[in-house]
Motif scaffolding. Structure first.
Motif, PDB file in Angstrom:
ATOM      1  N   SER A 109       0.820  -1.208   0.000  1.00 29.00           N
ATOM      2  CA  SER A 109       0.000   0.000   0.000  1.00 29.00           C
ATOM      3  C   SER A 109       0.854   1.258   0.000  1.00 29.00           C
ATOM      4  O   SER A 109       0.376   2.329  -0.333  1.00 29.00           O
ATOM      5  N   GLY A 110       2.128   1.150   0.391  1.00 27.45           N
ATOM      6  CA  GLY A 110       2.992   2.321   0.468  1.00 27.45           C
ATOM      7  C   GLY A 110       2.660   3.195   1.668  1.00 27.45           C
ATOM      8  O   GLY A 110       3.182   4.296   1.803  1.00 27.45           O
ATOM      9  N   VAL A 111       1.798   2.702   2.543  1.00 30.42           N
ATOM     10  CA  VAL A 111       1.438   3.467   3.746  1.00 30.42           C
ATOM     11  C   VAL A 111       2.069   2.773   4.947  1.00 30.42           C
ATOM     12  O   VAL A 111       1.886   1.578   5.154  1.00 30.42           O
ATOM     13  N   SER A 112       2.823   3.523   5.735  1.00 31.39           N
ATOM     14  CA  SER A 112       3.548   2.876   6.841  1.00 31.39           C
ATOM     15  C   SER A 112       2.592   2.475   7.962  1.00 31.39           C
ATOM     16  O   SER A 112       1.472   3.000   8.068  1.00 31.39           O
TER      17      SER A 112
ATOM     18  N   LYS B 199      -7.713   8.982   4.437  1.00 34.22           N
ATOM     19  CA  LYS B 199      -7.207   8.249   3.263  1.00 34.22           C
ATOM     20  C   LYS B 199      -6.545   9.146   2.213  1.00 34.22           C
ATOM     21  O   LYS B 199      -5.525   8.783   1.627  1.00 34.22           O
ATOM     22  N   ASP B 200      -7.158  10.346   1.982  1.00 32.25           N
ATOM     23  CA  ASP B 200      -6.607  11.185   0.914  1.00 32.25           C
ATOM     24  C   ASP B 200      -5.292  11.873   1.308  1.00 32.25           C
ATOM     25  O   ASP B 200      -4.679  12.568   0.502  1.00 32.25           O
ATOM     26  N   PHE B 201      -4.839  11.668   2.564  1.00 31.23           N
ATOM     27  CA  PHE B 201      -3.568  12.248   2.995  1.00 31.23           C
ATOM     28  C   PHE B 201      -2.474  11.193   3.197  1.00 31.23           C
ATOM     29  O   PHE B 201      -1.301  11.510   3.260  1.00 31.23           O
ATOM     30  N   GLU B 202      -2.903   9.920   3.336  1.00 30.67           N
ATOM     31  CA  GLU B 202      -1.971   8.948   3.908  1.00 30.67           C
ATOM     32  C   GLU B 202      -0.765   8.593   3.028  1.00 30.67           C
ATOM     33  O   GLU B 202       0.250   8.133   3.540  1.00 30.67           O
TER      34      GLU B 202
END
Ligand code: PLP
Length: 377
Positions: free
Chosen positions: A324-327, A337-340
Protein backbone atom coordinates in the motif's frame (compact mmCIF):
# COMPACT_ATOMS: atom_id res chain seq x y z
CA UNK A 1 20.21 21.43 2.57
CA UNK A 2 19.88 18.35 4.69
CA UNK A 3 16.62 17.90 6.65
CA UNK A 4 16.89 14.16 7.25
CA UNK A 5 18.73 13.89 10.57
CA UNK A 6 16.28 11.31 11.90
CA UNK A 7 17.47 8.97 9.14
CA UNK A 8 21.13 9.56 9.86
CA UNK A 9 23.68 12.29 10.57
CA UNK A 10 27.10 13.25 9.24
CA UNK A 11 29.86 11.95 11.52
CA UNK A 12 31.35 14.76 13.60
CA UNK A 13 35.05 15.40 12.79
CA UNK A 14 35.94 15.13 16.47
CA UNK A 15 34.23 11.74 16.69
CA UNK A 16 36.07 10.64 13.56
CA UNK A 17 39.34 11.77 15.13
CA UNK A 18 38.65 9.59 18.20
CA UNK A 19 37.74 6.66 15.93
CA UNK A 20 40.98 7.04 13.93
CA UNK A 21 43.18 7.52 16.98
CA UNK A 22 41.81 4.45 18.75
CA UNK A 23 41.96 2.44 15.48
CA UNK A 24 45.63 3.21 14.94
CA UNK A 25 47.06 3.60 18.45
CA UNK A 26 44.90 1.36 20.65
CA UNK A 27 44.03 -1.23 18.01
CA UNK A 28 44.68 -4.32 20.14
CA UNK A 29 42.01 -6.85 20.89
CA UNK A 30 40.60 -5.99 24.33
CA UNK A 31 40.44 -9.72 25.08
CA UNK A 32 44.24 -10.11 24.61
CA UNK A 33 46.22 -10.70 27.75
CA UNK A 34 49.23 -8.52 26.86
CA UNK A 35 49.67 -4.92 27.93
CA UNK A 36 48.34 -3.45 24.66
CA UNK A 37 45.21 -5.60 24.99
CA UNK A 38 44.77 -4.46 28.57
CA UNK A 39 45.04 -0.86 27.46
CA UNK A 40 42.33 -1.42 24.82
CA UNK A 41 40.17 -3.11 27.45
CA UNK A 42 40.61 -0.12 29.76
CA UNK A 43 39.49 2.21 26.98
CA UNK A 44 36.49 0.00 26.28
CA UNK A 45 35.39 0.07 29.92
CA UNK A 46 35.90 3.83 30.06
CA UNK A 47 33.70 4.23 26.98
CA UNK A 48 31.03 2.01 28.57
CA UNK A 49 30.96 4.13 31.75
CA UNK A 50 30.84 7.32 29.70
CA UNK A 51 27.85 6.21 27.64
CA UNK A 52 26.03 5.12 30.81
CA UNK A 53 26.90 8.44 32.48
CA UNK A 54 25.43 10.48 29.61
CA UNK A 55 22.17 8.56 30.07
CA UNK A 56 22.20 9.56 33.73
CA UNK A 57 19.78 6.83 34.83
CA UNK A 58 19.87 3.94 37.26
CA UNK A 59 21.22 1.73 34.49
CA UNK A 60 24.67 0.49 35.39
CA UNK A 61 25.26 -2.20 32.76
CA UNK A 62 25.64 -1.94 29.02
CA UNK A 63 26.68 -3.82 25.90
CA UNK A 64 28.09 -2.25 22.73
CA UNK A 65 26.25 -3.37 19.61
CA UNK A 66 26.35 -2.71 15.88
CA UNK A 67 23.48 -0.23 16.17
CA UNK A 68 19.94 0.32 17.38
CA UNK A 69 18.57 -2.66 15.45
CA UNK A 70 20.86 -5.14 17.17
CA UNK A 71 20.33 -3.51 20.59
CA UNK A 72 16.54 -3.76 20.16
CA UNK A 73 16.80 -7.42 19.15
CA UNK A 74 19.10 -8.20 22.08
CA UNK A 75 16.79 -6.42 24.52
CA UNK A 76 13.64 -8.19 23.35
CA UNK A 77 14.82 -11.64 22.30
CA UNK A 78 17.65 -11.71 24.86
CA UNK A 79 15.33 -10.84 27.75
CA UNK A 80 12.58 -13.19 26.63
CA UNK A 81 14.96 -16.15 26.11
CA UNK A 82 16.51 -15.66 29.55
CA UNK A 83 13.23 -15.19 31.44
CA UNK A 84 10.55 -17.15 29.59
CA UNK A 85 9.87 -19.32 32.64
CA UNK A 86 8.25 -16.22 34.23
CA UNK A 87 5.53 -15.70 31.59
CA UNK A 88 4.63 -15.72 27.92
CA UNK A 89 2.76 -12.47 27.54
CA UNK A 90 4.42 -9.49 25.87
CA UNK A 91 3.30 -5.94 25.24
CA UNK A 92 4.40 -3.29 22.78
CA UNK A 93 2.86 -0.52 20.68
CA UNK A 94 1.56 -0.43 17.13
CA UNK A 95 4.05 2.29 16.18
CA UNK A 96 7.46 0.81 17.06
CA UNK A 97 10.43 0.70 14.70
CA UNK A 98 10.53 -2.47 12.54
CA UNK A 99 13.51 -3.76 14.56
CA UNK A 100 11.15 -3.99 17.56
CA UNK A 101 7.95 -4.97 15.77
CA UNK A 102 9.52 -7.78 13.77
CA UNK A 103 11.18 -9.23 16.88
CA UNK A 104 7.72 -9.41 18.50
CA UNK A 105 6.20 -10.86 15.32
CA UNK A 106 8.85 -13.60 15.47
CA UNK A 107 8.05 -14.27 19.14
CA UNK A 108 4.37 -14.70 18.23
CA UNK A 109 5.46 -17.65 16.08
CA UNK A 110 7.18 -19.11 19.17
CA UNK A 111 3.95 -19.29 21.18
CA UNK A 112 4.24 -15.99 22.97
CA UNK A 113 1.16 -13.78 23.11
CA UNK A 114 1.79 -10.20 22.07
CA UNK A 115 -0.63 -7.30 22.58
CA UNK A 116 -0.13 -4.07 20.67
CA UNK A 117 -1.13 -0.79 22.31
CA UNK A 118 -3.14 1.46 20.03
CA UNK A 119 -2.36 5.17 19.62
CA UNK A 120 -4.43 8.33 19.19
CA UNK A 121 -4.30 10.62 16.15
CA UNK A 122 -1.00 12.10 17.41
CA UNK A 123 0.61 8.70 17.92
CA UNK A 124 0.28 8.71 21.74
CA UNK A 125 -0.43 5.54 23.68
CA UNK A 126 -3.03 5.54 26.46
CA UNK A 127 -1.85 4.83 30.02
CA UNK A 128 -5.29 3.38 30.81
CA UNK A 129 -4.91 0.90 27.96
CA UNK A 130 -1.39 0.01 29.12
CA UNK A 131 -2.79 -0.66 32.58
CA UNK A 132 -5.62 -2.77 31.20
CA UNK A 133 -3.29 -4.93 29.10
CA UNK A 134 -0.88 -5.82 31.94
CA UNK A 135 -1.28 -9.43 33.14
CA UNK A 136 0.31 -11.50 35.91
CA UNK A 137 2.32 -13.32 33.23
CA UNK A 138 3.44 -10.19 31.32
CA UNK A 139 7.18 -10.58 30.86
CA UNK A 140 8.29 -7.57 28.87
CA UNK A 141 6.85 -4.27 27.67
CA UNK A 142 8.58 -2.30 24.91
CA UNK A 143 7.62 1.33 24.30
CA UNK A 144 9.73 3.71 22.23
CA UNK A 145 10.57 7.17 23.59
CA UNK A 146 10.33 9.26 20.38
CA UNK A 147 8.68 7.92 17.23
CA UNK A 148 10.96 7.97 14.19
CA UNK A 149 8.21 8.77 11.66
CA UNK A 150 6.08 11.44 13.32
CA UNK A 151 8.15 12.40 16.37
CA UNK A 152 5.58 11.55 19.07
CA UNK A 153 7.06 11.57 22.59
CA UNK A 154 5.67 8.78 24.78
CA UNK A 155 5.27 9.25 28.56
CA UNK A 156 8.01 6.79 29.48
CA UNK A 157 8.30 7.72 33.19
CA UNK A 158 4.54 7.22 33.69
CA UNK A 159 4.70 3.91 31.80
CA UNK A 160 7.61 2.74 33.98
CA UNK A 161 5.71 3.69 37.13
CA UNK A 162 2.62 1.73 36.09
CA UNK A 163 4.54 -1.31 34.85
CA UNK A 164 6.80 -1.51 37.91
CA UNK A 165 4.00 -1.02 40.43
CA UNK A 166 1.36 -3.20 38.80
CA UNK A 167 3.22 -6.10 37.21
CA UNK A 168 6.34 -8.22 37.25
CA UNK A 169 7.24 -7.08 33.73
CA UNK A 170 10.28 -5.04 32.78
CA UNK A 171 10.17 -2.04 30.45
CA UNK A 172 12.39 -1.67 27.40
CA UNK A 173 12.52 1.66 25.59
CA UNK A 174 13.95 2.32 22.14
CA UNK A 175 15.57 5.72 22.69
CA UNK A 176 17.33 5.92 19.31
CA UNK A 177 15.46 9.09 18.29
CA UNK A 178 15.68 10.84 21.66
CA UNK A 179 19.13 10.06 23.02
CA UNK A 180 21.10 13.20 23.79
CA UNK A 181 18.14 15.44 22.95
CA UNK A 182 15.23 14.58 25.22
CA UNK A 183 16.22 13.18 28.58
CA UNK A 184 14.49 10.41 30.46
CA UNK A 185 14.82 12.52 33.56
CA UNK A 186 12.91 10.57 36.16
CA UNK A 187 15.72 8.41 37.51
CA UNK A 188 13.48 6.23 39.66
CA UNK A 189 10.83 5.72 37.00
CA UNK A 190 13.06 4.82 34.12
CA UNK A 191 13.03 1.84 31.76
CA UNK A 192 14.95 -1.30 32.70
CA UNK A 193 16.54 -1.54 29.26
CA UNK A 194 17.35 1.32 26.88
CA UNK A 195 18.46 1.18 23.22
CA UNK A 196 20.83 3.77 21.71
CA UNK A 197 22.36 4.24 18.27
CA UNK A 198 25.48 6.16 17.25
CA UNK A 199 24.70 7.33 13.73
CA UNK A 200 21.70 9.43 14.77
CA UNK A 201 23.93 11.57 17.00
CA UNK A 202 26.84 12.36 14.65
CA UNK A 203 28.58 9.12 15.63
CA UNK A 204 29.98 6.40 13.42
CA UNK A 205 27.59 4.11 11.55
CA UNK A 206 27.60 0.60 12.97
CA UNK A 207 27.70 1.68 16.62
CA UNK A 208 24.98 1.16 19.20
CA UNK A 209 24.40 0.30 22.83
CA UNK A 210 21.97 -1.53 25.07
CA UNK A 211 21.93 -0.14 28.63
CA UNK A 212 20.19 -2.08 31.40
CA UNK A 213 19.74 -2.45 35.14
CA UNK A 214 22.15 -4.59 37.12
CA UNK A 215 19.55 -7.23 38.01
CA UNK A 216 18.44 -7.83 34.39
CA UNK A 217 19.24 -11.29 32.98
CA UNK A 218 19.78 -11.53 29.24
CA UNK A 219 20.59 -14.37 26.87
CA UNK A 220 22.90 -13.99 23.86
CA UNK A 221 21.15 -13.98 20.48
CA UNK A 222 24.23 -15.08 18.52
CA UNK A 223 26.95 -17.64 19.18
CA UNK A 224 30.71 -17.19 19.42
CA UNK A 225 33.55 -16.33 21.76
CA UNK A 226 31.46 -14.79 24.53
CA UNK A 227 32.84 -11.27 24.31
CA UNK A 228 30.81 -8.44 25.87
CA UNK A 229 29.66 -10.30 29.01
CA UNK A 230 28.71 -13.39 27.00
CA UNK A 231 25.92 -11.36 25.41
CA UNK A 232 27.44 -10.28 22.15
CA UNK A 233 29.91 -12.36 20.24
CA UNK A 234 32.80 -11.29 18.04
CA UNK A 235 35.88 -9.15 18.63
CA UNK A 236 34.72 -5.92 20.23
CA UNK A 237 35.39 -2.77 18.21
CA UNK A 238 36.99 -0.41 20.72
CA UNK A 239 37.11 2.40 18.10
CA UNK A 240 33.32 2.19 17.67
CA UNK A 241 32.85 2.14 21.44
CA UNK A 242 35.12 5.15 22.05
CA UNK A 243 33.51 7.03 19.15
CA UNK A 244 30.03 6.38 20.56
CA UNK A 245 31.08 7.69 23.98
CA UNK A 246 32.50 10.83 22.35
CA UNK A 247 29.42 11.36 20.15
CA UNK A 248 27.12 10.90 23.16
CA UNK A 249 29.02 13.47 25.22
CA UNK A 250 29.11 16.02 22.40
CA UNK A 251 25.42 15.52 21.66
CA UNK A 252 24.41 16.13 25.26
CA UNK A 253 26.63 19.22 25.48
CA UNK A 254 25.73 20.76 22.13
CA UNK A 255 22.12 19.89 21.22
CA UNK A 256 20.30 23.19 20.77
CA UNK A 257 16.76 22.15 21.57
CA UNK A 258 15.43 25.72 21.97
CA UNK A 259 16.51 26.54 18.44
CA UNK A 260 14.88 23.35 17.13
CA UNK A 261 11.67 24.26 18.96
CA UNK A 262 11.63 27.73 17.35
CA UNK A 263 12.06 26.26 13.88
CA UNK A 264 9.43 23.64 14.57
CA UNK A 265 6.94 26.27 15.77
CA UNK A 266 7.66 28.32 12.66
CA UNK A 267 7.12 25.35 10.32
CA UNK A 268 4.02 24.12 12.15
CA UNK A 269 2.49 27.57 11.74
CA UNK A 270 3.55 27.66 8.08
CA UNK A 271 2.17 24.23 7.16
CA UNK A 272 -1.01 24.77 9.20
CA UNK A 273 -1.74 27.74 6.98
CA UNK A 274 -1.64 25.62 3.82
CA UNK A 275 -4.89 24.19 2.55
CA UNK A 276 -4.57 20.49 1.67
CA UNK A 277 -1.78 20.01 4.21
CA UNK A 278 -1.91 18.45 7.69
CA UNK A 279 0.73 18.64 10.41
CA UNK A 280 1.04 15.27 12.16
CA UNK A 281 1.42 15.12 15.94
CA UNK A 282 1.15 18.91 16.26
CA UNK A 283 1.14 18.83 20.09
CA UNK A 284 2.99 15.63 20.86
CA UNK A 285 6.07 15.72 18.66
CA UNK A 286 9.73 16.17 19.57
CA UNK A 287 11.07 19.66 18.71
CA UNK A 288 13.35 18.39 15.95
CA UNK A 289 10.82 16.47 13.83
CA UNK A 290 8.09 18.00 11.67
CA UNK A 291 5.99 15.50 9.73
CA UNK A 292 3.32 16.74 7.38
CA UNK A 293 0.89 15.17 4.93
CA UNK A 294 -0.34 16.55 1.61
CA UNK A 295 -3.75 15.68 0.21
CA UNK A 296 -3.90 13.63 -3.02
CA UNK A 297 -0.12 13.77 -3.60
CA UNK A 298 2.46 11.10 -2.88
CA UNK A 299 5.33 11.83 -0.50
CA UNK A 300 7.75 10.81 -3.26
CA UNK A 301 6.53 13.63 -5.50
CA UNK A 302 7.18 16.18 -2.75
CA UNK A 303 10.58 14.66 -1.91
CA UNK A 304 11.62 14.80 -5.59
CA UNK A 305 10.39 18.37 -6.05
CA UNK A 306 12.38 19.54 -3.03
CA UNK A 307 15.40 17.48 -4.04
CA UNK A 308 15.55 19.29 -7.38
CA UNK A 309 15.97 22.47 -5.33
CA UNK A 310 18.77 20.98 -3.23
CA UNK A 311 16.58 20.16 -0.22
CA UNK A 312 16.62 16.67 1.29
CA UNK A 313 13.65 15.46 3.31
CA UNK A 314 12.23 11.95 3.57
CA UNK A 315 8.92 10.19 3.21
CA UNK A 316 7.70 8.61 6.41
CA UNK A 317 7.25 5.24 4.82
CA UNK A 318 10.85 4.54 3.81
CA UNK A 319 10.92 1.49 6.10
CA UNK A 320 7.57 0.21 4.96
CA UNK A 321 7.59 -2.92 2.88
CA UNK A 322 3.84 -2.79 2.48
CA UNK A 323 2.37 -2.82 -1.00
CA UNK A 324 0.00 0.00 0.00
CA UNK A 325 2.99 2.32 0.47
CA UNK A 326 1.44 3.47 3.75
CA UNK A 327 3.55 2.88 6.84
CA UNK A 328 2.24 1.10 9.94
CA UNK A 329 2.58 4.36 11.91
CA UNK A 330 0.43 6.30 9.45
CA UNK A 331 -2.12 3.49 9.54
CA UNK A 332 -2.06 3.47 13.35
CA UNK A 333 -2.87 7.20 13.65
CA UNK A 334 -5.72 6.73 11.13
CA UNK A 335 -4.78 9.61 8.87
CA UNK A 336 -7.59 10.39 6.40
CA UNK A 337 -7.21 8.25 3.26
CA UNK A 338 -6.61 11.18 0.91
CA UNK A 339 -3.57 12.25 3.00
CA UNK A 340 -1.97 8.95 3.91
CA UNK A 341 0.32 8.59 0.89
CA UNK A 342 1.48 12.20 0.96
CA UNK A 343 3.60 12.15 4.11
CA UNK A 344 7.03 13.78 4.37
CA UNK A 345 9.31 14.08 7.40
CA UNK A 346 11.57 17.07 8.04
CA UNK A 347 14.16 16.54 10.78
CA UNK A 348 16.64 19.16 12.02
CA UNK A 349 20.27 18.84 12.96
CA UNK A 350 22.94 20.88 14.63
CA UNK A 351 24.38 22.41 11.43
CA UNK A 352 20.97 23.64 10.27
CA UNK A 353 20.49 27.36 9.70
CA UNK A 354 17.46 29.63 9.87
CA UNK A 355 18.12 30.54 6.24
CA UNK A 356 17.63 26.88 5.30
CA UNK A 357 14.27 26.86 7.08
CA UNK A 358 13.24 29.87 5.00
CA UNK A 359 14.41 28.24 1.77
CA UNK A 360 12.42 25.15 2.64
CA UNK A 361 9.30 27.24 3.19
CA UNK A 362 9.87 29.03 -0.11
CA UNK A 363 10.23 25.73 -1.99
CA UNK A 364 7.08 24.30 -0.40
CA UNK A 365 5.24 27.48 -1.36
CA UNK A 366 6.38 26.99 -5.00
CA UNK A 367 5.24 23.38 -4.85
CA UNK A 368 1.79 24.41 -3.66
CA UNK A 369 1.55 26.96 -6.49
CA UNK A 370 2.33 24.22 -9.00
CA UNK A 371 -0.24 21.94 -7.41
CA UNK A 372 -2.84 24.65 -7.69
CA UNK A 373 -2.10 24.78 -11.39
CA UNK A 374 -2.92 21.12 -11.51
CA UNK A 375 0.49 19.46 -11.69
CA UNK A 376 -0.21 16.42 -9.57
CA UNK A 377 1.62 13.20 -10.26
C1 PLP B 1 13.37 4.50 16.53
C2 PLP B 1 14.46 3.73 15.87
N1 PLP B 1 14.83 2.55 16.40
C3 PLP B 1 15.81 1.81 15.87
C4 PLP B 1 16.48 2.21 14.74
C5 PLP B 1 17.56 1.36 14.17
O1 PLP B 1 18.82 1.89 14.48
P1 PLP B 1 20.10 1.50 13.60
O2 PLP B 1 19.96 2.17 12.29
O3 PLP B 1 21.26 2.01 14.41
O4 PLP B 1 20.12 0.02 13.50
C6 PLP B 1 16.12 3.42 14.13
C7 PLP B 1 16.77 3.85 12.88
O5 PLP B 1 16.17 4.45 12.01
C8 PLP B 1 15.09 4.21 14.72
O6 PLP B 1 14.71 5.36 14.18
Amino acid sequence: MYFDHSATTKTDERVLHTFMEVSTTYFSNPASLHAAGKQAEKLLEKARSQVLATLGLELTEGVFTSGGTEANNLAILGYVYANQHKGRHLLTTAVEHPSVLHAFKYLETQNFTVDYLTVDSEGRISLAELQSFLRPDTLLVSIMHVNNEIGTIQPIAECAKIIHSQSRAVLHSDCVQSFGKIKLDDEQNCPDLVTLSGHKIYGVKGSGFLAYRKNIRLHAISYGGGQEKNLRNGTVSVPHAAALAKAARLQVEEANIQQFQQWRDELVQFFSGIEDCLVLAPQASAPYIVTVAFRHVTGEVVVNFLQERGIFVSTSSACSSKKSGVSHVIEAIRLPKDFEKGVIRISFGKDQTTDEIHQLKKAVHQFMQLLKRGIRK
